[in-house]
Design a protein around this motif. Sequence first.
Motif, short mmCIF file in Angstrom:
data_model
loop_
_atom_site.label_atom_id
_atom_site.label_comp_id
_atom_site.label_asym_id
_atom_site.label_seq_id
_atom_site.Cartn_x
_atom_site.Cartn_y
_atom_site.Cartn_z
N GLU A 279 0.83 -1.21 0.00
CA GLU A 279 0.00 0.00 0.00
C GLU A 279 0.86 1.26 0.00
N GLN A 280 1.94 1.23 0.76
CA GLN A 280 2.84 2.39 0.79
C GLN A 280 3.54 2.57 -0.56
N THR B 37 14.04 6.98 -4.92
CA THR B 37 12.67 7.38 -4.59
C THR B 37 12.24 6.81 -3.25
N SER C 189 11.16 8.78 0.30
CA SER C 189 9.76 8.63 0.68
C SER C 189 9.54 7.88 2.00
N ASP D 157 0.82 -1.45 -10.14
CA ASP D 157 0.11 -2.52 -9.43
C ASP D 157 0.72 -3.89 -9.69
N ALA E 268 2.41 1.82 -3.43
CA ALA E 268 1.44 2.34 -4.40
C ALA E 268 1.37 3.86 -4.34
N THR E 269 1.62 4.43 -3.17
CA THR E 269 1.53 5.89 -3.03
C THR E 269 2.66 6.62 -3.75
N ILE E 270 3.74 5.91 -4.10
CA ILE E 270 4.84 6.57 -4.82
C ILE E 270 4.89 6.13 -6.28
N GLY E 271 3.80 5.51 -6.74
CA GLY E 271 3.69 5.22 -8.16
C GLY E 271 4.21 3.90 -8.63
N SER F 75 7.30 -5.54 -2.71
CA SER F 75 7.15 -5.68 -1.26
C SER F 75 7.92 -6.90 -0.75
#
Length: 408
Positions: A39-40, A83, A87, A48, A42-45, A55
Amino acid sequence: MTTALDLSAGNANAPRVDAAVTPARLPGLIGLSREGIAEQLATIGVPDRQLRMRSNQLWRWMYGRGASDFAQMTDIAKELRATLGESFDIARPEIVAEQVSVDGTRKWLIRLPARDGQAPADVETVYIPEHDRGTLCISSQVGCTLTCTFCHTGTQKLVRNLTAGEILAQILIARDRLGDWPGGIRPTDAPVPDAERAISNVVLMGMGEPLYNFDHVKQAMLIASDGEGMSLSKRRITLSTSGVVPMIERAGAEIGVMLAISLHAVRDELRDVLVPINRKYPLEQLLEACRTYPGVSNARRITFEYVMLKGVNDSLEDARELVRLLKGIPAKINLIPFNPWPGTDYECSDWDTIEAFADVVNRAGYASPVRTPRGRDIMAACGQLKSASERVPAWKLREAAGEPRANA
Protein backbone atom coordinates in the motif's frame (compact mmCIF):
# COMPACT_ATOMS: atom_id res chain seq x y z
CA MET A 1 31.46 -1.57 32.12
CA THR A 2 29.92 0.79 29.59
CA THR A 3 31.38 0.32 26.14
CA ALA A 4 31.77 2.70 23.24
CA LEU A 5 29.72 2.02 20.13
CA ASP A 6 32.24 0.27 17.89
CA LEU A 7 30.69 -0.22 14.47
CA SER A 8 33.49 -2.48 13.28
CA ALA A 9 31.57 -5.21 15.12
CA GLY A 10 28.18 -6.14 13.78
CA ASN A 11 26.63 -6.09 10.33
CA ALA A 12 29.43 -5.40 7.88
CA ASN A 13 26.95 -3.95 5.41
CA ALA A 14 25.15 -1.67 7.86
CA PRO A 15 25.71 2.10 7.74
CA ARG A 16 27.33 3.81 10.69
CA VAL A 17 24.97 4.22 13.64
CA ASP A 18 25.56 7.95 13.79
CA ALA A 19 24.25 8.21 10.24
CA ALA A 20 21.03 6.43 11.14
CA VAL A 21 19.95 8.12 14.34
CA THR A 22 18.29 11.22 12.93
CA PRO A 23 14.69 11.16 14.17
CA ALA A 24 12.53 9.74 11.43
CA ARG A 25 10.20 12.19 9.65
CA LEU A 26 9.20 9.85 6.83
CA PRO A 27 6.70 6.99 7.02
CA GLY A 28 8.37 3.86 8.38
CA LEU A 29 8.19 0.47 6.66
CA ILE A 30 9.54 -1.63 9.54
CA GLY A 31 6.62 -3.33 11.24
CA LEU A 32 4.22 -3.24 8.30
CA SER A 33 2.79 -6.41 6.81
CA ARG A 34 3.60 -7.23 3.18
CA GLU A 35 0.21 -5.80 2.28
CA GLY A 36 0.97 -2.65 4.24
CA ILE A 37 4.28 -2.24 2.42
CA ALA A 38 2.50 -2.70 -0.92
CA GLU A 39 0.00 0.00 0.00
CA GLN A 40 2.84 2.39 0.79
CA LEU A 41 4.62 1.57 -2.47
CA ALA A 42 1.44 2.34 -4.40
CA THR A 43 1.53 5.89 -3.03
CA ILE A 44 4.84 6.57 -4.82
CA GLY A 45 3.69 5.22 -8.16
CA VAL A 46 4.94 1.64 -8.14
CA PRO A 47 2.74 -0.12 -10.76
CA ASP A 48 0.11 -2.52 -9.43
CA ARG A 49 1.68 -5.45 -11.28
CA GLN A 50 4.96 -4.88 -9.38
CA LEU A 51 3.60 -4.31 -5.88
CA ARG A 52 3.80 -7.92 -4.71
CA MET A 53 7.29 -8.43 -6.13
CA ARG A 54 8.63 -5.16 -4.72
CA SER A 55 7.15 -5.68 -1.26
CA ASN A 56 8.72 -9.16 -1.15
CA GLN A 57 12.07 -7.68 -2.20
CA LEU A 58 11.95 -5.10 0.57
CA TRP A 59 10.86 -7.76 3.07
CA ARG A 60 13.84 -9.97 2.33
CA TRP A 61 16.30 -7.06 2.46
CA MET A 62 14.94 -5.63 5.71
CA TYR A 63 14.39 -8.86 7.63
CA GLY A 64 16.57 -11.43 5.90
CA ARG A 65 19.69 -9.36 5.24
CA GLY A 66 19.36 -6.53 7.74
CA ALA A 67 19.36 -3.61 5.32
CA SER A 68 18.85 -0.27 7.05
CA ASP A 69 19.38 1.86 3.93
CA PHE A 70 17.66 1.48 0.57
CA ALA A 71 21.03 2.04 -1.13
CA GLN A 72 22.03 -1.46 0.02
CA MET A 73 19.25 -3.09 -2.02
CA THR A 74 21.30 -3.81 -5.12
CA ASP A 75 18.67 -5.81 -7.02
CA ILE A 76 16.37 -2.78 -7.11
CA ALA A 77 16.88 -0.12 -9.82
CA LYS A 78 18.93 2.84 -8.67
CA GLU A 79 16.18 5.34 -9.52
CA LEU A 80 13.61 3.44 -7.47
CA ARG A 81 16.05 3.14 -4.57
CA ALA A 82 16.44 6.89 -4.59
CA THR A 83 12.67 7.38 -4.59
CA LEU A 84 12.28 4.92 -1.73
CA GLY A 85 14.92 6.77 0.27
CA GLU A 86 13.14 10.08 -0.28
CA SER A 87 9.76 8.63 0.68
CA PHE A 88 10.24 6.10 3.48
CA ASP A 89 12.36 5.33 6.52
CA ILE A 90 13.97 2.02 7.50
CA ALA A 91 16.79 3.39 9.69
CA ARG A 92 17.40 2.13 13.21
CA PRO A 93 16.52 4.14 16.31
CA GLU A 94 19.46 5.64 18.21
CA ILE A 95 21.51 3.55 20.62
CA VAL A 96 22.02 5.90 23.56
CA ALA A 97 24.23 3.53 25.55
CA GLU A 98 25.57 0.01 25.39
CA GLN A 99 26.75 -1.78 28.51
CA VAL A 100 28.52 -5.12 28.72
CA SER A 101 28.43 -7.10 31.96
CA VAL A 102 31.35 -9.03 33.37
CA ASP A 103 29.38 -12.19 32.43
CA GLY A 104 28.94 -11.10 28.80
CA THR A 105 25.33 -9.89 29.09
CA ARG A 106 24.70 -6.80 26.98
CA LYS A 107 22.17 -4.05 27.59
CA TRP A 108 21.20 -1.39 25.09
CA LEU A 109 19.36 1.83 25.92
CA ILE A 110 17.48 2.70 22.73
CA ARG A 111 15.95 6.11 22.04
CA LEU A 112 12.72 5.98 20.06
CA PRO A 113 11.83 9.08 18.02
CA ALA A 114 8.92 11.32 18.99
CA ARG A 115 5.56 10.26 17.59
CA ASP A 116 1.83 10.83 18.04
CA GLY A 117 2.40 14.10 19.90
CA GLN A 118 4.65 12.44 22.50
CA ALA A 119 8.30 13.15 23.22
CA PRO A 120 11.11 10.73 22.35
CA ALA A 121 11.18 7.74 24.72
CA ASP A 122 13.89 5.35 25.88
CA VAL A 123 13.55 1.59 26.16
CA GLU A 124 15.96 -1.13 27.33
CA THR A 125 16.83 -4.39 25.58
CA VAL A 126 19.06 -7.15 26.97
CA TYR A 127 21.07 -9.90 25.26
CA ILE A 128 22.15 -13.00 27.24
CA PRO A 129 24.77 -15.23 25.56
CA GLU A 130 25.31 -18.87 26.45
CA HIS A 131 27.64 -21.36 24.84
CA ASP A 132 24.99 -22.89 22.56
CA ARG A 133 22.40 -20.12 22.20
CA GLY A 134 21.71 -16.44 22.62
CA THR A 135 18.55 -14.98 24.13
CA LEU A 136 17.29 -11.47 23.43
CA CYS A 137 14.94 -9.98 26.01
CA ILE A 138 12.82 -7.29 24.38
CA SER A 139 10.34 -4.71 25.67
CA SER A 140 6.76 -4.11 24.55
CA GLN A 141 6.04 -0.87 26.41
CA VAL A 142 7.95 2.09 27.82
CA GLY A 143 7.23 1.71 31.51
CA CYS A 144 4.46 -0.51 32.85
CA THR A 145 0.98 -0.27 34.35
CA LEU A 146 1.20 -3.31 36.63
CA THR A 147 3.28 -2.03 39.59
CA CYS A 148 4.51 -5.48 40.66
CA THR A 149 6.18 -4.62 43.96
CA PHE A 150 9.36 -6.68 43.44
CA CYS A 151 10.00 -5.34 39.91
CA HIS A 152 12.02 -2.20 39.15
CA THR A 153 10.22 -1.64 35.85
CA GLY A 154 6.95 -1.46 37.78
CA THR A 155 8.14 1.72 39.51
CA GLN A 156 8.09 3.53 36.15
CA LYS A 157 4.61 4.59 35.09
CA LEU A 158 3.53 3.64 31.60
CA VAL A 159 4.78 6.15 29.03
CA ARG A 160 3.33 4.49 25.96
CA ASN A 161 2.98 1.28 23.98
CA LEU A 162 5.63 0.39 21.43
CA THR A 163 4.62 0.00 17.81
CA ALA A 164 5.29 -3.23 15.94
CA GLY A 165 8.17 -1.45 14.21
CA GLU A 166 9.69 -0.36 17.53
CA ILE A 167 9.44 -3.88 18.94
CA LEU A 168 11.14 -5.30 15.83
CA ALA A 169 13.75 -2.53 15.89
CA GLN A 170 15.13 -4.01 19.11
CA ILE A 171 15.79 -7.30 17.33
CA LEU A 172 17.28 -5.55 14.28
CA ILE A 173 19.61 -3.42 16.41
CA ALA A 174 20.77 -6.43 18.39
CA ARG A 175 21.47 -8.39 15.21
CA ASP A 176 23.43 -5.41 13.85
CA ARG A 177 25.59 -5.18 16.96
CA LEU A 178 26.13 -8.95 17.14
CA GLY A 179 26.95 -9.45 13.47
CA ASP A 180 23.96 -11.76 13.16
CA TRP A 181 23.31 -11.17 9.44
CA PRO A 182 24.79 -12.88 6.38
CA GLY A 183 28.37 -11.61 6.15
CA GLY A 184 28.23 -10.04 9.60
CA ILE A 185 31.25 -9.88 11.90
CA ARG A 186 30.79 -11.09 15.47
CA PRO A 187 32.01 -8.72 18.22
CA THR A 188 35.07 -9.69 20.22
CA ASP A 189 34.60 -7.61 23.38
CA ALA A 190 32.40 -10.26 25.07
CA PRO A 191 31.31 -13.85 24.43
CA VAL A 192 28.90 -14.66 21.61
CA PRO A 193 27.53 -18.21 21.23
CA ASP A 194 29.44 -20.59 19.00
CA ALA A 195 26.34 -21.22 16.93
CA GLU A 196 24.93 -20.36 13.53
CA ARG A 197 22.75 -17.61 15.00
CA ALA A 198 23.86 -15.20 17.71
CA ILE A 199 20.18 -14.65 18.55
CA SER A 200 18.38 -17.99 18.64
CA ASN A 201 15.69 -17.11 21.18
CA VAL A 202 13.54 -14.03 21.80
CA VAL A 203 11.64 -13.45 25.03
CA LEU A 204 9.05 -10.74 25.63
CA MET A 205 10.20 -10.29 29.22
CA GLY A 206 11.53 -6.74 29.11
CA MET A 207 9.67 -3.57 29.99
CA GLY A 208 5.88 -3.70 29.92
CA GLU A 209 3.01 -6.19 29.78
CA PRO A 210 2.86 -7.65 26.24
CA LEU A 211 -0.82 -8.55 26.41
CA TYR A 212 -1.73 -4.91 27.10
CA ASN A 213 -0.17 -4.10 23.71
CA PHE A 214 -1.60 -7.12 21.93
CA ASP A 215 -2.04 -5.92 18.36
CA HIS A 216 1.47 -4.50 18.00
CA VAL A 217 3.07 -7.49 19.75
CA LYS A 218 1.14 -9.87 17.51
CA GLN A 219 2.21 -8.04 14.34
CA ALA A 220 5.84 -7.91 15.43
CA MET A 221 6.05 -11.58 16.39
CA LEU A 222 4.35 -12.77 13.20
CA ILE A 223 6.95 -10.82 11.23
CA ALA A 224 9.81 -12.12 13.40
CA SER A 225 8.70 -15.72 12.82
CA ASP A 226 8.11 -15.31 9.07
CA GLY A 227 10.11 -17.87 7.12
CA GLU A 228 11.22 -15.39 4.45
CA GLY A 229 12.65 -12.89 6.91
CA MET A 230 14.05 -13.36 10.41
CA SER A 231 12.81 -16.96 10.47
CA LEU A 232 12.65 -17.30 14.25
CA SER A 233 10.84 -20.44 15.29
CA LYS A 234 7.68 -19.79 17.29
CA ARG A 235 9.00 -22.39 19.72
CA ARG A 236 11.92 -20.06 20.36
CA ILE A 237 9.78 -17.01 21.05
CA THR A 238 8.31 -16.75 24.55
CA LEU A 239 5.70 -14.23 25.64
CA SER A 240 5.63 -13.57 29.38
CA THR A 241 2.47 -12.21 30.97
CA SER A 242 1.60 -11.30 34.53
CA GLY A 243 -1.83 -12.78 33.93
CA VAL A 244 -4.07 -10.82 31.57
CA VAL A 245 -6.47 -13.74 31.50
CA PRO A 246 -8.87 -12.63 28.71
CA MET A 247 -5.97 -12.24 26.26
CA ILE A 248 -4.15 -15.52 26.96
CA GLU A 249 -6.31 -17.67 24.69
CA ARG A 250 -5.99 -15.09 21.87
CA ALA A 251 -2.20 -15.10 22.26
CA GLY A 252 -2.12 -18.85 21.72
CA ALA A 253 -4.58 -18.86 18.85
CA GLU A 254 -3.36 -15.78 16.96
CA ILE A 255 0.37 -15.58 17.75
CA GLY A 256 1.17 -19.19 18.62
CA VAL A 257 4.36 -18.59 20.56
CA MET A 258 5.44 -20.16 23.84
CA LEU A 259 3.80 -18.83 27.01
CA ALA A 260 5.38 -17.85 30.32
CA ILE A 261 3.41 -16.83 33.40
CA SER A 262 4.88 -14.41 35.92
CA LEU A 263 3.46 -16.29 38.93
CA HIS A 264 5.58 -15.57 42.05
CA ALA A 265 2.99 -16.61 44.65
CA VAL A 266 0.71 -19.55 45.31
CA ARG A 267 -1.96 -17.78 47.39
CA ASP A 268 -4.22 -14.99 46.23
CA GLU A 269 -3.63 -12.82 49.30
CA LEU A 270 0.13 -12.70 48.65
CA ARG A 271 -0.11 -12.51 44.86
CA ASP A 272 -2.50 -9.56 45.26
CA VAL A 273 0.48 -7.71 46.78
CA LEU A 274 3.32 -8.98 44.60
CA VAL A 275 1.40 -8.98 41.29
CA PRO A 276 -1.57 -6.60 41.76
CA ILE A 277 -3.31 -7.72 38.52
CA ASN A 278 -4.20 -10.81 40.56
CA ARG A 279 -6.95 -8.77 42.23
CA LYS A 280 -8.68 -8.65 38.83
CA TYR A 281 -7.72 -12.11 37.57
CA PRO A 282 -7.06 -14.39 40.57
CA LEU A 283 -5.11 -17.63 40.50
CA GLU A 284 -8.06 -19.90 39.75
CA GLN A 285 -8.90 -17.97 36.57
CA LEU A 286 -5.26 -17.68 35.54
CA LEU A 287 -4.51 -21.38 35.90
CA GLU A 288 -7.68 -22.35 34.04
CA ALA A 289 -6.54 -20.15 31.14
CA CYS A 290 -3.23 -22.02 31.21
CA ARG A 291 -4.91 -25.43 31.12
CA THR A 292 -6.82 -24.43 28.00
CA TYR A 293 -3.99 -22.52 26.28
CA PRO A 294 -4.10 -23.45 22.56
CA GLY A 295 -1.41 -25.97 21.73
CA VAL A 296 -0.25 -26.64 25.27
CA SER A 297 1.28 -30.12 25.58
CA ASN A 298 4.30 -31.89 26.99
CA ALA A 299 6.16 -30.70 23.90
CA ARG A 300 4.91 -27.13 24.35
CA ARG A 301 4.97 -26.60 28.09
CA ILE A 302 4.06 -23.38 29.83
CA THR A 303 6.85 -21.79 31.82
CA PHE A 304 5.95 -20.50 35.28
CA GLU A 305 8.33 -17.84 36.60
CA TYR A 306 8.77 -17.69 40.36
CA VAL A 307 11.03 -15.07 41.92
CA MET A 308 12.53 -16.19 45.21
CA LEU A 309 11.91 -13.58 47.93
CA LYS A 310 13.43 -14.18 51.36
CA GLY A 311 10.81 -14.93 53.97
CA VAL A 312 7.97 -14.01 51.61
CA ASN A 313 7.24 -16.88 49.21
CA ASP A 314 10.09 -19.34 49.68
CA SER A 315 8.89 -21.84 52.29
CA LEU A 316 8.60 -25.57 51.71
CA GLU A 317 4.86 -25.17 52.21
CA ASP A 318 4.87 -22.70 49.29
CA ALA A 319 6.77 -25.23 47.18
CA ARG A 320 4.25 -28.00 47.91
CA GLU A 321 1.33 -25.68 47.15
CA LEU A 322 2.98 -24.69 43.86
CA VAL A 323 3.13 -28.35 42.86
CA ARG A 324 -0.53 -28.82 43.81
CA LEU A 325 -1.67 -25.75 41.85
CA LEU A 326 0.07 -26.79 38.64
CA LYS A 327 -1.14 -30.39 38.66
CA GLY A 328 -2.35 -31.34 35.19
CA ILE A 329 -0.66 -28.42 33.40
CA PRO A 330 2.33 -29.32 31.18
CA ALA A 331 4.75 -26.99 32.92
CA LYS A 332 8.30 -25.93 33.52
CA ILE A 333 9.08 -23.86 36.61
CA ASN A 334 11.83 -21.24 36.51
CA LEU A 335 13.04 -20.30 39.97
CA ILE A 336 14.52 -16.80 39.79
CA PRO A 337 16.81 -15.49 42.54
CA PHE A 338 15.59 -11.98 43.30
CA ASN A 339 17.70 -9.30 41.63
CA PRO A 340 17.99 -6.24 43.89
CA TRP A 341 17.48 -2.66 42.76
CA PRO A 342 17.77 0.72 44.53
CA GLY A 343 14.94 1.33 46.98
CA THR A 344 13.53 -2.19 47.17
CA ASP A 345 12.57 -3.73 50.53
CA TYR A 346 12.89 -7.30 49.27
CA GLU A 347 15.88 -9.63 49.63
CA CYS A 348 16.88 -12.71 47.72
CA SER A 349 16.25 -16.05 49.38
CA ASP A 350 19.28 -17.84 50.78
CA TRP A 351 20.81 -20.37 48.42
CA ASP A 352 20.07 -23.31 50.71
CA THR A 353 16.42 -22.25 50.79
CA ILE A 354 16.29 -22.03 46.98
CA GLU A 355 17.82 -25.49 46.64
CA ALA A 356 15.37 -27.00 49.13
CA PHE A 357 12.44 -25.35 47.30
CA ALA A 358 13.73 -26.66 43.96
CA ASP A 359 14.11 -30.16 45.39
CA VAL A 360 10.39 -30.31 46.31
CA VAL A 361 9.43 -29.21 42.79
CA ASN A 362 11.87 -31.59 41.11
CA ARG A 363 10.68 -34.58 43.12
CA ALA A 364 7.14 -33.82 41.92
CA GLY A 365 8.34 -34.35 38.35
CA TYR A 366 8.69 -30.76 37.18
CA ALA A 367 11.78 -29.35 35.54
CA SER A 368 12.70 -26.47 37.83
CA PRO A 369 16.00 -24.89 36.86
CA VAL A 370 17.27 -22.07 39.03
CA ARG A 371 17.93 -19.19 36.70
CA THR A 372 21.49 -17.96 37.06
CA PRO A 373 21.42 -14.19 37.61
CA ARG A 374 22.91 -12.47 34.56
CA GLY A 375 23.87 -8.83 34.11
CA ARG A 376 23.28 -7.73 37.69
CA ASP A 377 26.27 -5.39 37.58
CA ILE A 378 24.69 -3.36 34.74
CA MET A 379 21.09 -3.59 36.07
CA ALA A 380 20.18 -5.91 33.19
CA ALA A 381 18.88 -8.87 35.21
CA CYS A 382 15.27 -9.99 35.45
CA GLY A 383 13.13 -7.28 37.06
CA GLN A 384 15.82 -4.59 36.93
CA LEU A 385 14.99 -2.79 33.67
CA LYS A 386 13.84 0.81 33.78
CA SER A 387 14.40 3.88 31.61
CA ALA A 388 14.33 7.56 32.49
CA SER A 389 11.44 8.32 30.11
CA GLU A 390 8.39 9.89 31.69
CA ARG A 391 4.90 10.46 30.38
CA VAL A 392 4.68 14.04 29.14
CA PRO A 393 1.25 15.73 29.19
CA ALA A 394 0.04 16.78 25.75
CA TRP A 395 -0.27 20.43 26.82
CA LYS A 396 3.44 20.52 27.68
CA LEU A 397 4.33 19.24 24.23
CA ARG A 398 2.12 21.86 22.58
CA GLU A 399 3.61 24.58 24.78
CA ALA A 400 7.15 23.48 23.90
CA ALA A 401 6.20 23.77 20.24
CA GLY A 402 5.04 27.35 20.77
CA GLU A 403 1.32 26.62 20.75
CA PRO A 404 -0.93 28.40 23.29
CA ARG A 405 -2.58 26.35 26.05
CA ALA A 406 -6.26 25.69 25.48
CA ASN A 407 -7.32 27.62 28.61
CA ALA A 408 -4.95 30.54 27.97
